[in-house]
Structure formats: C-alpha cells, structure tokens
Design a protein around this motif. Structure first.
Motif, PDB file in Angstrom:
ATOM      1  N   ALA A 120      32.808  34.010  39.343  1.00 59.53           N
ATOM      2  CA  ALA A 120      34.236  34.618  39.740  1.00 59.53           C
ATOM      3  C   ALA A 120      34.929  34.908  38.561  1.00 59.53           C
ATOM      4  O   ALA A 120      35.611  36.001  38.392  1.00 59.53           O
ATOM      5  CB  ALA A 120      34.644  33.784  40.731  1.00 59.53           C
ATOM      6  N   ALA A 121      35.186  33.896  37.509  1.00 57.45           N
ATOM      7  CA  ALA A 121      35.977  34.042  36.426  1.00 57.45           C
ATOM      8  C   ALA A 121      35.598  35.398  35.565  1.00 57.45           C
ATOM      9  O   ALA A 121      36.191  35.913  35.302  1.00 57.45           O
ATOM     10  CB  ALA A 121      36.251  32.731  35.538  1.00 57.45           C
ATOM     11  N   ALA A 122      34.177  35.367  35.485  1.00 55.95           N
ATOM     12  CA  ALA A 122      33.555  36.390  34.481  1.00 55.95           C
ATOM     13  C   ALA A 122      33.992  37.845  35.286  1.00 55.95           C
ATOM     14  O   ALA A 122      34.031  38.661  34.519  1.00 55.95           O
ATOM     15  CB  ALA A 122      32.224  36.154  34.476  1.00 55.95           C
ATOM     16  N   SER A 143      36.752  43.169  35.199  1.00 55.51           N
ATOM     17  CA  SER A 143      37.493  44.164  35.803  1.00 55.51           C
ATOM     18  C   SER A 143      38.837  44.440  35.373  1.00 55.51           C
ATOM     19  O   SER A 143      39.347  45.552  35.434  1.00 55.51           O
ATOM     20  CB  SER A 143      37.433  43.945  37.373  1.00 55.51           C
ATOM     21  OG  SER A 143      37.920  42.793  37.791  1.00 55.51           O
ATOM     22  N   GLY A 144      39.356  43.180  34.591  1.00 59.38           N
ATOM     23  CA  GLY A 144      40.735  43.605  34.345  1.00 59.38           C
ATOM     24  C   GLY A 144      41.089  44.315  33.279  1.00 59.38           C
ATOM     25  O   GLY A 144      41.971  45.503  33.599  1.00 59.38           O
ATOM     26  N   LEU A 195      25.678  44.136  39.503  1.00 57.77           N
ATOM     27  CA  LEU A 195      26.986  43.505  40.507  1.00 57.77           C
ATOM     28  C   LEU A 195      26.820  43.850  42.048  1.00 57.77           C
ATOM     29  O   LEU A 195      27.252  42.891  42.564  1.00 57.77           O
ATOM     30  CB  LEU A 195      28.062  44.333  39.888  1.00 57.77           C
ATOM     31  CG  LEU A 195      28.716  44.146  38.593  1.00 57.77           C
ATOM     32  CD1 LEU A 195      29.899  44.928  38.276  1.00 57.77           C
ATOM     33  CD2 LEU A 195      29.108  42.415  38.414  1.00 57.77           C
ATOM     34  N   LEU A 196      26.144  44.985  42.291  1.00 51.85           N
ATOM     35  CA  LEU A 196      25.813  45.196  43.855  1.00 51.85           C
ATOM     36  C   LEU A 196      25.003  43.833  44.495  1.00 51.85           C
ATOM     37  O   LEU A 196      25.701  43.693  45.655  1.00 51.85           O
ATOM     38  CB  LEU A 196      25.048  46.585  44.112  1.00 51.85           C
ATOM     39  CG  LEU A 196      25.820  47.671  43.997  1.00 51.85           C
ATOM     40  CD1 LEU A 196      24.840  48.887  43.704  1.00 51.85           C
ATOM     41  CD2 LEU A 196      26.770  47.897  44.961  1.00 51.85           C
ATOM     42  N   ARG A 254      32.212  37.289  46.347  1.00 50.53           N
ATOM     43  CA  ARG A 254      31.895  38.848  47.089  1.00 50.53           C
ATOM     44  C   ARG A 254      33.246  39.597  46.888  1.00 50.53           C
ATOM     45  O   ARG A 254      32.921  40.881  46.655  1.00 50.53           O
ATOM     46  CB  ARG A 254      31.549  38.544  48.519  1.00 50.53           C
ATOM     47  CG  ARG A 254      30.698  37.847  48.732  1.00 50.53           C
ATOM     48  CD  ARG A 254      29.782  37.938  50.203  1.00 50.53           C
ATOM     49  NE  ARG A 254      30.781  37.344  51.444  1.00 50.53           N
ATOM     50  CZ  ARG A 254      30.776  36.183  51.638  1.00 50.53           C
ATOM     51  NH1 ARG A 254      30.269  35.138  51.024  1.00 50.53           N
ATOM     52  NH2 ARG A 254      31.565  35.813  52.768  1.00 50.53           N
ATOM     53  N   ILE A 255      34.426  38.985  46.997  1.00 53.48           N
ATOM     54  CA  ILE A 255      35.739  39.535  46.698  1.00 53.48           C
ATOM     55  C   ILE A 255      35.743  40.265  45.239  1.00 53.48           C
ATOM     56  O   ILE A 255      35.933  41.457  44.922  1.00 53.48           O
ATOM     57  CB  ILE A 255      36.748  38.711  46.832  1.00 53.48           C
ATOM     58  CG1 ILE A 255      36.869  38.629  48.381  1.00 53.48           C
ATOM     59  CG2 ILE A 255      38.226  39.392  46.254  1.00 53.48           C
ATOM     60  CD1 ILE A 255      38.165  37.352  48.821  1.00 53.48           C
ATOM     61  N   ASP A 256      35.400  39.406  44.367  1.00 49.76           N
ATOM     62  CA  ASP A 256      35.511  39.839  42.818  1.00 49.76           C
ATOM     63  C   ASP A 256      34.452  40.692  42.421  1.00 49.76           C
ATOM     64  O   ASP A 256      34.742  41.672  41.615  1.00 49.76           O
ATOM     65  CB  ASP A 256      35.466  38.772  41.835  1.00 49.76           C
ATOM     66  CG  ASP A 256      36.693  37.896  42.003  1.00 49.76           C
ATOM     67  OD1 ASP A 256      37.709  38.385  42.333  1.00 49.76           O
ATOM     68  OD2 ASP A 256      36.693  36.754  41.667  1.00 49.76           O
ATOM     69  N   ALA A 257      33.338  40.854  43.125  1.00 49.22           N
ATOM     70  CA  ALA A 257      32.353  41.909  42.869  1.00 49.22           C
ATOM     71  C   ALA A 257      32.913  43.265  43.427  1.00 49.22           C
ATOM     72  O   ALA A 257      32.459  44.217  42.957  1.00 49.22           O
ATOM     73  CB  ALA A 257      31.026  41.338  43.489  1.00 49.22           C
TER      74      ALA A 257
END
Length: 238
Positions: A5-7, A12-13, A79-80, A91-94
């Motif tokens: 999740a951190a990655a 995306s940042g 990522l999908l 799932r949210i971060d993806a």
C-alpha cells in the motif's frame, strides 16, 4: 499500512502535482496537459509547462508528472489484479494509482467497473467510483457519466457510495447540481462520515484548513461563495 500500500502511494503521488487542497469542480480529478508537448521559448524557459513550477534540478516539474503517469500506464497490467487483493487498503490505493494511467482502450475503466460489481466494502466502492470518474475526465465516456448519476440517485447504495458518485458526477459535467443531488449530500454528508471518507486518497488530498476533504469538496463545488475556513487559532471571529 502494508508495504504494498505504501508503494502504491509513492507511485501515484508524483502523478498528481499540485492537487493538494484542490476541491473545485474544475480542478478535482483533473489531469492537466501533458507538459512534454510544450516548447522552449528561449527566454523564460519552457513556455506554459502546466504551471507546475521548476524542480530543484532545474527541470520543469511537469516532466516528473509525465514520467510518473507513463510508469503507471506501463505497470497497469500488474496493478489491475490488485483491485482484487484481500486488503481493502490495497484495493483503494490500486484504484487511486490506476486512475492516472493512460487508458485509450478502456482496460482500466473496465477493470474498475468489474471490481465494483463484486465489491462489498463501502469505502472501496466509493474509491472505485472516484477512480472511474478520474479516468473518465481524462478519457471522455458519456456512459460512465450517466452511470455515476444513477449511483447517487440509487437509494440501495450506501451513503459513502452515493456521496462519491455525486462528487465524481459534478466533476464530469457543468450542469447545475439538481435538487436531488443537494438532498443526497444534505442527508449523508455528516461530520463523522466526512472524516471517515478521508480514508480515500482523493478526499485526503482535498482536505485543508482543518476541513475534511468531503466537506471542502461540497463547499467548493456547491457553495463557492462561502469563505474558506481558517485554521489559525488567533484568527479574528469577525
């Protein structure tokens, strides 16, 4: 938060330069012009490089945005599958990362819609709707605009889903907000829910001046005449 999740957050940042505190219909979910298409003017540097400014390296910051989006697009097939991860945070971060990918063949859009059809977590469903709205803003798709409207009008949906759909729909159209949208927001946008929805990266980034992201979006999108709240404890109440 897991390392994955951190990655995803790090990935995306950089793809969303200058998005913190942005909550208007015109700018939320907006992918600005690709800075690689801009030209050097020979005097002031790169002409119109999206207003991102200059990095410490001396290069237009927009170049980093373009590079980040290119990397996410290249990694979209990897990522999908994370949309089906057992961890809702993943799932949210993806979804958040995938929303910035180029999607000319609608692979990302299809993946988001497919996961939404089987997703049961209310906050993840809200994330999938915001991601769908963001990719639709970059790649116009009228059926998705209609679908989002159906979601905030659907009384069987959870409040989080209806609120996310309303925000996404407002960003995809310049139509005046109808009365039933105002009613939906007034009914469900409680302070408790607004703070809970800051778990969504879009809402977390939109927050500012002590105002949760959902509240800030509602104020900027539906009541732009209202002044921005101050988080200065010494500010005059007058």
């Amino acid at each position: 938060m897991s390392q994955r999740a951190a990655a995803l957050g790090v990935l995306s940042g950089p793809a969303r330069a200058r998005h913190f505190g942005v909550a208007s219909r015109d700018e939320l979910l907006l992918h600005r012009t690709d800075p690689r298409r801009h030209t050097y003017d020979g005097y002031d540097g790169y002409d119109g490089y999206d207003g991102y400014g200059i990095e410490v390296t001396g290069y237009p910051a927009g170049w980093s945005v373009a590079a980040a989006r290119a990397a996410i697009t290249a990694e979209a097939p990897s990522l999908l599958p994370l949309l089906n991860d057992s961890d809702p945070t993943i799932r949210i971060d993806a979804a958040y990362a995938l929303a910035t990918a180029a999607d000319p063949d609608h692979t990302v859009r299809t993946g988001l819609a497919t996961r939404f059809a089987t997703e049961h977590d209310a906050i993840v469903r809200a994330a999938l709707l915001l991601a769908s709205a963001e990719t639709t803003r970059a790649h116009a798709h009228p059926p998705t605009v209609r679908w989002l409207r159906e979601r905030w009008q659907n009384w069987s949906e959870t409040p989080e889903v209806r609120l996310a759909a309303a925000i996404g729909w407002l960003c995809l159209t310049d139509e005046p907000a109808p009365q039933d949208l105002h009613q939906t927001i007034n009914a469900f946008a409680t302070d408790e829910r607004a703070h809970a929805m800051d778990a969504l990266p879009w809402m977390n980034a939109a927050a500012g001046s002590g105002e949760p992201g959902l509240r800030r979006c509602i104020r900027c999108m539906l009541h732009p005449e209202e002044p921005e709240p101050s988080d200065d404890p010494w500010a005059s109440p007058l």
